[in-house]
Scaffold this active site. Structure first.
Site, PDB file in Angstrom:
ATOM      1  N   HIS A  94      46.431  50.155  34.842  1.00 40.05           N
ATOM      2  CA  HIS A  94      45.795  50.751  33.656  1.00 40.05           C
ATOM      3  C   HIS A  94      46.729  51.770  33.006  1.00 40.05           C
ATOM      4  O   HIS A  94      46.758  51.897  31.780  1.00 40.05           O
ATOM      5  CB  HIS A  94      44.487  51.444  34.037  1.00 40.05           C
ATOM      6  CG  HIS A  94      43.408  50.509  34.506  1.00 40.05           C
ATOM      7  ND1 HIS A  94      43.000  50.454  35.808  1.00 40.05           N
ATOM      8  CD2 HIS A  94      42.667  49.591  33.831  1.00 40.05           C
ATOM      9  CE1 HIS A  94      42.034  49.558  35.925  1.00 40.05           C
ATOM     10  NE2 HIS A  94      41.822  49.004  34.752  1.00 40.05           N
TER      11      HIS A  94
ATOM     12  N   GLN B 112      41.639  35.749  30.547  1.00 36.91           N
ATOM     13  CA  GLN B 112      40.862  36.699  29.734  1.00 36.91           C
ATOM     14  C   GLN B 112      41.646  37.090  28.477  1.00 36.91           C
ATOM     15  O   GLN B 112      41.116  37.095  27.362  1.00 36.91           O
ATOM     16  CB  GLN B 112      40.547  37.942  30.568  1.00 36.91           C
ATOM     17  CG  GLN B 112      40.041  39.126  29.763  1.00 36.91           C
ATOM     18  CD  GLN B 112      39.640  40.297  30.646  1.00 36.91           C
ATOM     19  OE1 GLN B 112      38.608  40.269  31.300  1.00 36.91           O
ATOM     20  NE2 GLN B 112      40.447  41.350  30.669  1.00 36.91           N
TER      21      GLN B 112
ATOM     22  N   GLY C 152      37.027  51.060  34.459  1.00 41.01           N
ATOM     23  CA  GLY C 152      37.266  52.271  35.238  1.00 41.01           C
ATOM     24  C   GLY C 152      38.050  51.980  36.504  1.00 41.01           C
ATOM     25  O   GLY C 152      38.717  50.954  36.609  1.00 41.01           O
ATOM     26  N   ALA C 153      37.958  52.920  37.485  1.00 44.73           N
ATOM     27  CA  ALA C 153      38.773  52.855  38.709  1.00 44.73           C
ATOM     28  C   ALA C 153      40.243  52.683  38.311  1.00 44.73           C
ATOM     29  O   ALA C 153      40.935  51.789  38.803  1.00 44.73           O
ATOM     30  CB  ALA C 153      38.292  51.751  39.641  1.00 44.73           C
TER      31      ALA C 153
ATOM     32  N   VAL D 163      51.447  44.436  36.643  1.00 44.93           N
ATOM     33  CA  VAL D 163      52.062  45.564  37.358  1.00 44.93           C
ATOM     34  C   VAL D 163      51.840  45.331  38.854  1.00 44.93           C
ATOM     35  O   VAL D 163      50.727  45.001  39.276  1.00 44.93           O
ATOM     36  CB  VAL D 163      51.441  46.912  36.919  1.00 44.93           C
ATOM     37  CG1 VAL D 163      52.064  48.073  37.682  1.00 44.93           C
ATOM     38  CG2 VAL D 163      51.618  47.101  35.409  1.00 44.93           C
TER      39      VAL D 163
ATOM     40  N   ARG E 102      40.225  45.886  42.851  1.00 41.99           N
ATOM     41  CA  ARG E 102      39.611  45.260  44.033  1.00 41.99           C
ATOM     42  C   ARG E 102      40.530  45.319  45.260  1.00 41.99           C
ATOM     43  O   ARG E 102      40.069  45.034  46.365  1.00 41.99           O
ATOM     44  CB  ARG E 102      39.214  43.812  43.721  1.00 41.99           C
ATOM     45  CG  ARG E 102      38.036  43.751  42.745  1.00 41.99           C
ATOM     46  CD  ARG E 102      37.487  42.353  42.555  1.00 41.99           C
ATOM     47  NE  ARG E 102      36.224  42.362  41.839  1.00 41.99           N
ATOM     48  CZ  ARG E 102      36.065  42.044  40.546  1.00 41.99           C
ATOM     49  NH1 ARG E 102      37.106  41.656  39.830  1.00 41.99           N
ATOM     50  NH2 ARG E 102      34.877  42.097  39.986  1.00 41.99           N
TER      51      ARG E 102
ATOM     52  N   ASP F  99      45.070  39.474  33.950  1.00 41.85           N
ATOM     53  CA  ASP F  99      43.908  38.621  33.661  1.00 41.85           C
ATOM     54  C   ASP F  99      44.311  37.687  32.518  1.00 41.85           C
ATOM     55  O   ASP F  99      43.845  37.825  31.378  1.00 41.85           O
ATOM     56  CB  ASP F  99      42.712  39.488  33.273  1.00 41.85           C
ATOM     57  CG  ASP F  99      42.294  40.391  34.422  1.00 41.85           C
ATOM     58  OD1 ASP F  99      41.852  39.871  35.453  1.00 41.85           O
ATOM     59  OD2 ASP F  99      42.445  41.615  34.295  1.00 41.85           O
TER      60      ASP F  99
ATOM     61  N   GLY G  57      45.705  43.468  29.899  1.00 41.68           N
ATOM     62  CA  GLY G  57      46.738  43.162  30.891  1.00 41.68           C
ATOM     63  C   GLY G  57      46.931  41.661  31.056  1.00 41.68           C
ATOM     64  O   GLY G  57      45.962  40.885  31.035  1.00 41.68           O
ATOM     65  N   GLN G  58      48.186  41.273  31.254  1.00 42.63           N
ATOM     66  CA  GLN G  58      48.533  39.872  31.515  1.00 42.63           C
ATOM     67  C   GLN G  58      48.027  39.436  32.897  1.00 42.63           C
ATOM     68  O   GLN G  58      47.915  38.257  33.183  1.00 42.63           O
ATOM     69  CB  GLN G  58      50.062  39.722  31.414  1.00 42.63           C
ATOM     70  CG  GLN G  58      50.631  38.363  31.726  1.00 42.63           C
ATOM     71  CD  GLN G  58      50.185  37.286  30.748  1.00 42.63           C
ATOM     72  OE1 GLN G  58      50.023  37.555  29.550  1.00 42.63           O
ATOM     73  NE2 GLN G  58      49.965  36.073  31.251  1.00 42.63           N
TER      74      GLN G  58
HETATM   75  O1  PAF Z   1      39.541  43.480  32.338  1.00 40.08           O
HETATM   76  C1  PAF Z   1      38.533  44.214  32.444  1.00 40.08           C
HETATM   77  O2  PAF Z   1      38.565  45.302  33.027  1.00 40.08           O
HETATM   78  C2  PAF Z   1      37.209  43.742  31.833  1.00 40.08           C
HETATM   79  O3  PAF Z   1      37.067  42.367  31.940  1.00 40.08           O
HETATM   80  C3  PAF Z   1      37.026  44.222  30.385  1.00 40.08           C
HETATM   81  C4  PAF Z   1      38.068  43.626  29.457  1.00 40.08           C
HETATM   82  C5  PAF Z   1      37.084  45.737  30.318  1.00 40.08           C
HETATM   83  C6  PAF Z   1      35.654  43.772  29.861  1.00 40.08           C
HETATM   84  O4  PAF Z   1      34.624  44.305  30.635  1.00 40.08           O
END
Ligand code: PAF
Length: 299
Positions: free
Chosen positions: A46, A165, A40-41, A188, A199, A162, A159-160
């Site tokens: 996004h 991740q 969210g946020a 972005v 954040r 992270d 997203g790149q």
């Molecule tokens: O990147 C994020 O916002 C989070 O790590 C995700 C992938 C939604 C998992 O909670």
């Protein structure tokens, strides 16, 4: 709106709060289903994910967004409690970007009891972000796997920004044969270069100025690519060292030039695409950023 009516990407999205509701909605979807997992946020970063998702889904497909602040990926003393929760705004963003379904489970709906079984991210999950935030990637992969199970998407968009991740989600999807295509969107940035993050809202005006050293360090590092890995790290570190002396100061967590698959250091002689990754504190806010660096094997 009925489950079958969830496909057209117009108007307010269907808000689904339960796993049973998501299963019923999913059963009515026939074209490609593209999932955008979020906490969210929702911001411009996004929106870029949602636009790629909309394009990928095509006229027959459906974009599903999950909004869930995942307790498993926050360590003790991290910002789980204060993480921004802005559901009404998020629903408006999802509507504007053509998402048809928004899944917003409560923590109890998602995890009726604390999960004893979690995804082990392996060695890539132990370094850099995983080194600084123990348990973080196990928490991320566990919830992503669960979201994949619940949504059964054809494609999921990350997203790149992270980068680690994204690499781990790709690896989990391949290693466990999840059958989900993973699509990625480049970082972005605001016009001044700061990578957009939920954040960033925590930063004071002074901290936000200090935070610009992250993207400047990455720029300095990538500009030194032809001189080899040590020069890349040296150029980036010089910018970060100088930001450590400003008021408010930046406090470096890590700076690494890494192989984008193993996330181990790309040392002298490394040839090919590497990632320059940085994490630092500005006040009480921890920010991350990264940039690709093409290395030609010279040191
Ligand atoms: O990147 C994020 O916002 C989070 O790590 C995700 C992938 C939604 C998992 O909670």
């Amino acid at each position: 709106m009925s489950a079958g009516a969830a496909r057209p990407a117009t108007g307010r999205p269907v808000l689904v709060r339960t796993k049973a509701g998501l299963a019923a909605t999913r059963a009515g979807l026939h074209g490609p289903v593209v999932l955008v997992p979020t906490m969210g946020a929702l911001h411009q970063g996004h929106r870029a994910l949602l636009r790629l998702a909309r394009e990928t889904a095509g006229a027959e497909g459906t974009v599903v967004v999950s909004v869930f602040v995942n307790p498993l990926q926050f360590g003790a003393g991290e910002d789980f409690g204060s993480y921004p929760r802005t559901l009404e705004q998020d629903l408006a963003v999802c509507a504007e970007e053509g998402a048809a379904v928004v899944f917003v489970p409560s923590p109890d709906e998602m995890f009726p009891s604390p999960p004893l079984v979690r995804v082990d991210p392996g060695p890539v999950g132990e370094v850099l972000e995983g080194g600084s935030r123990p348990g973080f990637f196990a928490g991320v992969l566990t919830v992503v796997l669960k979201l994949f199970q619940l949504t059964r998407p054809d494609v999921a968009v990350f997203g790149q920004k992270d980068a680690q991740q994204l690499a781990l989600v790709r690896r989990m999807t391949a290693d466990l044969d999840l059958g989900v295509e993973i699509a990625a969107v480049p970082v972005v940035r605001d016009p001044d270069g700061l990578a957009i993050s939920s954040r960033n809202a925590y930063l004071s005006p002074g901290e936000r100025v200090t935070a610009l050293a992250l993207s400047r360090a990455l720029e300095a590092g990538t500009a030194a690519a032809s001189a080899g890995p040590a020069a890349v790290l040296g150029a980036a570190r010089a910018v970060l060292d100088s930001a450590a002396g400003t008021e408010p100061p930046m406090v470096l967590d890590y700076l690494e030039l890494a192989d984008p698959v193993t996330f181990t250091g790309a040392g002298d002689g490394y040839q090919g695409q590497a990632l320059l990754l940085v994490a630092a504190w500005c006040g009480t806010t921890r920010l991350i950023d990264n940039a690709p660096v093409a290395l030609d094997g010279k040191s």
